[in-house]
Enzyme design. Structure first.
Site, PDB file in Angstrom:
ATOM      1  N   LYS A   1      14.528 -40.826  -3.986  1.00  0.00           N
ATOM      2  CA  LYS A   1      15.146 -40.465  -5.261  1.00  0.00           C
ATOM      3  C   LYS A   1      16.628 -40.134  -5.054  1.00  0.00           C
ATOM      4  O   LYS A   1      16.995 -39.486  -4.081  1.00  0.00           O
ATOM      5  CB  LYS A   1      14.429 -39.256  -5.867  1.00  0.00           C
ATOM      6  CG  LYS A   1      14.989 -38.816  -7.210  1.00  0.00           C
ATOM      7  CD  LYS A   1      14.199 -37.654  -7.771  1.00  0.00           C
ATOM      8  CE  LYS A   1      14.808 -37.148  -9.067  1.00  0.00           C
ATOM      9  NZ  LYS A   1      16.108 -36.477  -8.852  1.00  0.00           N
TER      10      LYS A   1
ATOM     11  N   SER B   1      19.232 -42.207  -9.919  1.00  0.00           N
ATOM     12  CA  SER B   1      19.395 -40.876 -10.512  1.00  0.00           C
ATOM     13  C   SER B   1      20.582 -40.149  -9.899  1.00  0.00           C
ATOM     14  O   SER B   1      20.829 -40.257  -8.696  1.00  0.00           O
ATOM     15  CB  SER B   1      18.119 -40.048 -10.275  1.00  0.00           C
ATOM     16  OG  SER B   1      18.296 -38.697 -10.669  1.00  0.00           O
TER      17      SER B   1
ATOM     18  N   HIS C   1      20.621 -36.850 -10.254  1.00  0.00           N
ATOM     19  CA  HIS C   1      20.032 -35.501 -10.291  1.00  0.00           C
ATOM     20  C   HIS C   1      20.356 -34.794 -11.612  1.00  0.00           C
ATOM     21  O   HIS C   1      20.619 -33.596 -11.653  1.00  0.00           O
ATOM     22  CB  HIS C   1      20.549 -34.665  -9.111  1.00  0.00           C
ATOM     23  CG  HIS C   1      19.586 -33.605  -8.648  1.00  0.00           C
ATOM     24  ND1 HIS C   1      18.613 -33.841  -7.714  1.00  0.00           N
ATOM     25  CD2 HIS C   1      19.445 -32.290  -8.992  1.00  0.00           C
ATOM     26  CE1 HIS C   1      17.930 -32.720  -7.486  1.00  0.00           C
ATOM     27  NE2 HIS C   1      18.418 -31.777  -8.269  1.00  0.00           N
TER      28      HIS C   1
ATOM     29  N   ARG D   1      23.558 -32.636 -11.989  1.00  0.00           N
ATOM     30  CA  ARG D   1      23.563 -31.237 -11.567  1.00  0.00           C
ATOM     31  C   ARG D   1      24.071 -31.007 -10.138  1.00  0.00           C
ATOM     32  O   ARG D   1      24.091 -29.872  -9.677  1.00  0.00           O
ATOM     33  CB  ARG D   1      22.147 -30.662 -11.705  1.00  0.00           C
ATOM     34  CG  ARG D   1      21.691 -30.585 -13.148  1.00  0.00           C
ATOM     35  CD  ARG D   1      20.242 -30.198 -13.284  1.00  0.00           C
ATOM     36  NE  ARG D   1      19.920 -28.908 -12.729  1.00  0.00           N
ATOM     37  CZ  ARG D   1      20.181 -27.731 -13.306  1.00  0.00           C
ATOM     38  NH1 ARG D   1      20.802 -27.700 -14.474  1.00  0.00           N
ATOM     39  NH2 ARG D   1      19.829 -26.604 -12.732  1.00  0.00           N
TER      40      ARG D   1
ATOM     41  N   ASP E   1      16.196 -42.292 -14.158  1.00  0.00           N
ATOM     42  CA  ASP E   1      16.203 -41.139 -15.063  1.00  0.00           C
ATOM     43  C   ASP E   1      17.641 -40.822 -15.439  1.00  0.00           C
ATOM     44  O   ASP E   1      18.587 -41.387 -14.901  1.00  0.00           O
ATOM     45  CB  ASP E   1      15.490 -39.933 -14.452  1.00  0.00           C
ATOM     46  CG  ASP E   1      16.253 -39.269 -13.296  1.00  0.00           C
ATOM     47  OD1 ASP E   1      17.456 -39.539 -13.123  1.00  0.00           O
ATOM     48  OD2 ASP E   1      15.648 -38.484 -12.568  1.00  0.00           O
TER      49      ASP E   1
ATOM     50  N   VAL F   1      17.691 -39.839 -21.034  1.00  0.00           N
ATOM     51  CA  VAL F   1      16.707 -40.484 -21.908  1.00  0.00           C
ATOM     52  C   VAL F   1      16.306 -39.516 -23.027  1.00  0.00           C
ATOM     53  O   VAL F   1      15.782 -38.440 -22.763  1.00  0.00           O
ATOM     54  CB  VAL F   1      15.465 -40.916 -21.109  1.00  0.00           C
ATOM     55  CG1 VAL F   1      14.407 -41.515 -22.030  1.00  0.00           C
ATOM     56  CG2 VAL F   1      15.857 -41.911 -20.030  1.00  0.00           C
ATOM     57  N   ARG F   2      16.537 -39.909 -24.255  1.00  0.00           N
ATOM     58  CA  ARG F   2      16.264 -39.032 -25.387  1.00  0.00           C
ATOM     59  C   ARG F   2      15.416 -39.694 -26.465  1.00  0.00           C
ATOM     60  O   ARG F   2      15.234 -39.135 -27.551  1.00  0.00           O
ATOM     61  CB  ARG F   2      17.588 -38.553 -26.008  1.00  0.00           C
ATOM     62  CG  ARG F   2      18.505 -37.803 -25.043  1.00  0.00           C
ATOM     63  CD  ARG F   2      17.912 -36.480 -24.605  1.00  0.00           C
ATOM     64  NE  ARG F   2      18.781 -35.759 -23.675  1.00  0.00           N
ATOM     65  CZ  ARG F   2      18.657 -35.772 -22.353  1.00  0.00           C
ATOM     66  NH1 ARG F   2      17.683 -36.478 -21.790  1.00  0.00           N
ATOM     67  NH2 ARG F   2      19.472 -35.086 -21.579  1.00  0.00           N
TER      68      ARG F   2
ATOM     69  N   ARG G   1      14.794 -33.036 -18.864  1.00  0.00           N
ATOM     70  CA  ARG G   1      15.059 -31.947 -19.817  1.00  0.00           C
ATOM     71  C   ARG G   1      14.174 -31.982 -21.071  1.00  0.00           C
ATOM     72  O   ARG G   1      13.712 -30.925 -21.518  1.00  0.00           O
ATOM     73  CB  ARG G   1      16.540 -31.946 -20.204  1.00  0.00           C
ATOM     74  CG  ARG G   1      17.465 -31.481 -19.059  1.00  0.00           C
ATOM     75  CD  ARG G   1      18.930 -31.546 -19.489  1.00  0.00           C
ATOM     76  NE  ARG G   1      19.839 -31.070 -18.456  1.00  0.00           N
ATOM     77  CZ  ARG G   1      20.385 -31.835 -17.509  1.00  0.00           C
ATOM     78  NH1 ARG G   1      20.065 -33.124 -17.459  1.00  0.00           N
ATOM     79  NH2 ARG G   1      21.208 -31.320 -16.620  1.00  0.00           N
TER      80      ARG G   1
END
Length: 339
Positions: free
Chosen positions: A212, A234, A236, A239, A267, A270-271, A291
């Protein structure tokens, strides 16, 4: 359970940690790490959302894709949806003390499984909390375990063994956590890994191995070369390193380099189900939610997480109908509009 109720409940329980904004784009919470924000200026978090927003879809309605199939086969199992629960840790410190670690991670893992998907667990800076993740896998019957890239490979292998015994169907390391100072402060220094070190870790387990935190085609190729079974594109969640591009920006180049040679997951930002379709069209085989599922867990526990994954899957199905895709495998570059 409806999304409005989930969000309203979560907003109350996460007060001081997350505003549960109408649009979760990282602007209000920029720099709030620990917390729900992105590192530094928060631009890497925001860019994940912006990158997906820049992607546009071709609406196609002359076809026979009336009942699209959203199922996927991954890690030798069949799932109803390509949407999975991302490995999330640090409930109290990041999202508030309304839930403890076991409650949050169990909601994500069990909720994902209940939605016909699979939940992933992470590896917290506090070693004792890893047991909460393992317990969530035991309770759900299966899960995926991702371990921080500790400098001590022996320690990583020991944590792999615990995951195997708990019922994990795949495992790996999140190299995007290679610079986490919180780990060092807890006496568990982390860092990047060489191809030789990754090979040693891959050979230490019989389970499918995931890397990842891949954001370049060059490193995706290295993952193929060492024998990894999957990668997660990703940053992260924005962050760890400020000013990175969004996952959707780098995904096409990575897919061009390794598509068909390794499972590609992604990732970041994505909403909606339409966002899931975009990542799949850009080259991903599956998508992780972070989230939104934290909000689901705080707003409705296991049922809240299940509700959000099912909502996104329903939106994905609707988007597949309107872009002419009968199955996940039918989602390709032709779905995307280019200026």
């Amino acid at each position: 359970m409806d999304i409005k109720t989930i969000k309203e409940t979560a907003k109350g329980k996460m007060a001081g940690k997350c505003r549960v904004c109408p649009i979760c784009n990282g602007k209000v919470c920029a720099g709030e790490v620990p917390g729900m924000g992105g590192a530094g200026t928060g631009e890497a978090f925001a860019e994940n959302v912006k990158a997906l927003a820049r992607v546009k879809l071709n609406m196609r309605t002359i076809h026979s894709a009336l009942e699209p199939d959203t199922s996927v086969k991954m890690f030798n199992q069949q799932f109803k949806t390509p949407i999975m629960g991302a490995p999330i840790t640090g409930a109290v410190i990041n999202a508030g003390d309304a839930l403890n670690e076991l409650q949050m991670v169990s909601a994500i893992v069990e909720g994902s499984n209940s939605a016909g998907s699979i939940g992933w667990i992470g590896d917290p800076a506090n070693p004792s909390l890893y047991e909460d993740g393992l317990e969530s896998i035991r309770l759900a019957g299966q899960g995926v375990a991702i371990i921080k890239p500790r400098l001590d490979l022996k320690e990583i292998k020991e944590l792999f063994k615990l995951a195997e015994n708990a019922g994990a169907i795949a495992l790996g390391v999140d190299l995007d956590g290679a610079g986490l100072i919180t780990m060092a402060l807890k006496g568990q220094p982390v860092g990047p890994k060489t191809k030789k070190e990754l090979t040693e870790l891959i050979q230490s387990t019989k389970l499918p191995f995931i890397v990842k935190g891949i954001m370049t085609a060059e490193e995706a190729i290295k993952c193929v070369e060492v024998g990894a079974k999957a990668i997660v594109v990703s940053n992260h969640g924005g962050r760890v390193l400020d000013h990175t591009p969004g996952a959707a920006d780098v995904l096409p180049q990575i897919a061009k380099a390794v598509k068909g040679k390794i499972t590609i997951l992604a990732d970041g930002g994505v909403r909606s189900g339409a966002d899931v379709l975009k990542l799949l069209a850009l080259g991903a085989d599956g998508v992780l939610l972070g989230r939104p599922l934290i909000v689901g867990a705080y707003g409705g526990g296991t049922e809240g997480v299940k509700t959000i994954i099912e909502k996104y899957t329903s939106e994905l199905k609707a988007a597949m109908i309107l872009t002419g895709c009968k199955s996940i495998k039918d989602i390709g570059p032709e779905v995307l509009w280019h200026r």
